[in-house]
Design a protein around this motif. Sequence first.
Motif, short mmCIF file in Angstrom:
data_model
loop_
_atom_site.label_atom_id
_atom_site.label_comp_id
_atom_site.label_asym_id
_atom_site.label_seq_id
_atom_site.Cartn_x
_atom_site.Cartn_y
_atom_site.Cartn_z
N ALA A 8 12.54 10.84 0.65
CA ALA A 8 11.57 10.77 -0.84
C ALA A 8 10.58 8.98 -0.28
O ALA A 8 9.74 9.03 -0.03
CB ALA A 8 12.08 9.49 -2.22
N VAL A 9 11.51 8.46 0.57
CA VAL A 9 10.59 7.34 1.71
C VAL A 9 9.86 8.00 2.59
O VAL A 9 8.79 8.25 3.43
CB VAL A 9 11.58 6.89 2.57
N PHE B 275 -6.96 15.48 -2.14
CA PHE B 275 -7.83 15.30 -3.45
C PHE B 275 -9.10 14.47 -3.36
O PHE B 275 -10.00 14.91 -4.30
CB PHE B 275 -6.96 14.69 -4.61
N LEU C 165 -2.27 14.70 0.76
CA LEU C 165 -2.58 15.20 -0.63
C LEU C 165 -3.70 14.62 -1.23
O LEU C 165 -3.98 14.46 -1.68
CB LEU C 165 -1.00 15.39 -0.91
N LEU C 166 -3.70 13.23 -0.38
CA LEU C 166 -4.25 12.26 -1.33
C LEU C 166 -5.81 12.33 -1.36
O LEU C 166 -6.49 12.80 -1.57
CB LEU C 166 -3.30 10.48 -1.55
N LEU D 178 2.15 13.10 2.20
CA LEU D 178 1.73 12.27 0.57
C LEU D 178 0.44 12.31 0.82
O LEU D 178 -0.82 11.95 0.58
CB LEU D 178 2.60 11.55 -0.66
N TYR D 179 0.49 11.56 1.77
CA TYR D 179 -0.99 11.15 2.24
C TYR D 179 -2.33 11.75 2.73
O TYR D 179 -2.93 11.65 2.25
CB TYR D 179 -0.86 9.98 3.50
N LEU E 16 0.96 -1.25 0.01
CA LEU E 16 0.13 0.10 0.06
C LEU E 16 0.58 1.50 0.07
O LEU E 16 0.41 2.12 -0.85
CB LEU E 16 -0.76 0.25 1.78
N SER E 17 1.71 1.25 1.47
CA SER E 17 2.60 2.58 1.05
C SER E 17 3.59 2.81 -0.42
O SER E 17 3.65 3.54 -1.22
CB SER E 17 3.92 3.11 2.13
N LEU F 54 0.98 3.53 -3.01
CA LEU F 54 0.51 5.30 -2.94
C LEU F 54 0.62 6.33 -3.13
O LEU F 54 1.44 6.93 -3.61
CB LEU F 54 0.00 5.41 -1.75
N ARG F 55 2.93 6.01 -2.97
CA ARG F 55 4.11 6.80 -2.81
C ARG F 55 4.01 7.20 -3.85
O ARG F 55 3.99 8.26 -4.61
CB ARG F 55 5.49 6.38 -2.25
N MET G 255 1.80 6.58 -6.84
CA MET G 255 0.52 6.98 -7.56
C MET G 255 0.77 9.13 -7.30
O MET G 255 -0.08 9.28 -7.96
CB MET G 255 -0.07 6.13 -6.69
N VAL G 256 0.98 9.06 -5.78
CA VAL G 256 0.94 10.55 -5.39
C VAL G 256 1.16 11.28 -6.07
O VAL G 256 1.42 11.95 -6.09
CB VAL G 256 0.67 10.39 -3.61
N ASN G 257 3.11 10.90 -6.07
CA ASN G 257 3.70 11.88 -6.92
C ASN G 257 3.67 12.01 -7.90
O ASN G 257 3.29 13.02 -8.16
CB ASN G 257 5.26 11.20 -6.73
N LEU H 127 14.10 0.36 -2.97
CA LEU H 127 12.94 -0.18 -2.07
C LEU H 127 12.58 -1.90 -2.55
O LEU H 127 12.46 -3.02 -1.07
CB LEU H 127 11.45 0.28 -2.00
N VAL I 186 13.82 5.03 -6.70
CA VAL I 186 13.75 4.88 -4.29
C VAL I 186 12.49 3.23 -4.82
O VAL I 186 12.46 2.50 -4.12
CB VAL I 186 12.36 5.63 -3.89
N ALA J 116 17.52 9.28 -1.26
CA ALA J 116 16.65 8.50 -0.90
C ALA J 116 15.92 8.03 0.37
O ALA J 116 14.40 7.84 0.19
CB ALA J 116 17.19 6.87 -1.48
N THR K 202 6.86 10.22 2.51
CA THR K 202 5.26 9.45 1.81
C THR K 202 3.78 9.45 2.37
O THR K 202 3.03 9.91 2.28
CB THR K 202 5.75 7.58 2.66
N GLN L 167 11.13 9.07 -8.17
CA GLN L 167 10.55 7.77 -7.29
C GLN L 167 10.34 6.39 -8.20
O GLN L 167 10.89 5.32 -7.39
CB GLN L 167 8.81 8.47 -7.59
#
Lengths: 222, 80
Positions: free
Chosen positions: B61-62, B75, B71-72, B68-69, A153-154, A157-158, A160-162, A207, A203, B58, B65, A200
């Motif tokens: 960017a992790v 939207f 921001l989702l 960004l939740y 999920l994370s 979502l990371r 997709m939302v970027n 990951l 990353v 890196a 996350t 992204q």
Amino acid sequence: MKFTIFENIFTSSLIVSIIVMVAICVFSIIVGKKISKYDYREKPTKLIMALEFLIGTSNDFCKTNLGKRWKSYASYLFVLIFYLVIANTIGMFGVRNPTSGWAITIAFSLVTVCMIYYTRFKERGAAGGIKEFFKPFAPMVIINLISVISTPLSMSLRLMVNMISSTAFAILLYGVIGWYAVPVAPIFHAVFDVFFGLIQAFVFYLLTLINVQQEIVFEDEN
Amino acid sequence: MAEFNEFFVQGMAYLGAGIAVLSGIGSGVGQGIAAGYGAQAVGRQPEAQSKIMVTMIAGQAVAETTGLYGLLIAFMLLGK
């Protein structure tokens, strides 16, 4: 004012994803046929040198991190980062990003989860794999089971939302300002599409690789 | 008291969208602290700069996350 992300069937993310996949397949088949007739004594062309550099870098990274059986993961990981680099930056050309649809990124994340748990059960056997869920102490089984769901999920979502935030800001920029946005547009696309897209993609690749590395049993050399 | 019609729901959705984006504070602070430690590491050993920068980007960017939740959710609320 109702704000929706524009959804036209011809620029929908699934259709663009199919086009990118067909393009990568055709490119790979053509280059593969050219390389199989290639004589190693001649001077290499630029395309072959570039591909050797990229595939060699990815393979070295897999070799140092994934132990003995790195070859079975290295080919999927290279195609993954190749697809993600193209898919994240193709939003510059006026189509909807493939990775800006949640359906596509959750598919990649589910493949990652399948790789992780396949590695866990293959390295340790069925009983050892289930015992791994209880590993530091017994009540951690709840957290380990939650991470079966939270990892894909994370990751999805990371990504997709970027990518969807760059689409949304582009819609706002061109929708509100219109043609006066032309001087600002190169910087905007360079930051949001190219820079964040490449980061992204890297990353996601990193990951996937590190999550698989956590499941491999490394024998000590001494 | 105003009656609870659909304009009320829409207005509350916009308000909720604005509050949801406040979760970006956490990601901003966390990524800034990571960049500070990265700069300190480069100052301590300048020849490892590219490796330090790759690790820092890196890690940031992790860490982005959870910001960004929010921001989702914003939207999703704007679409109502």
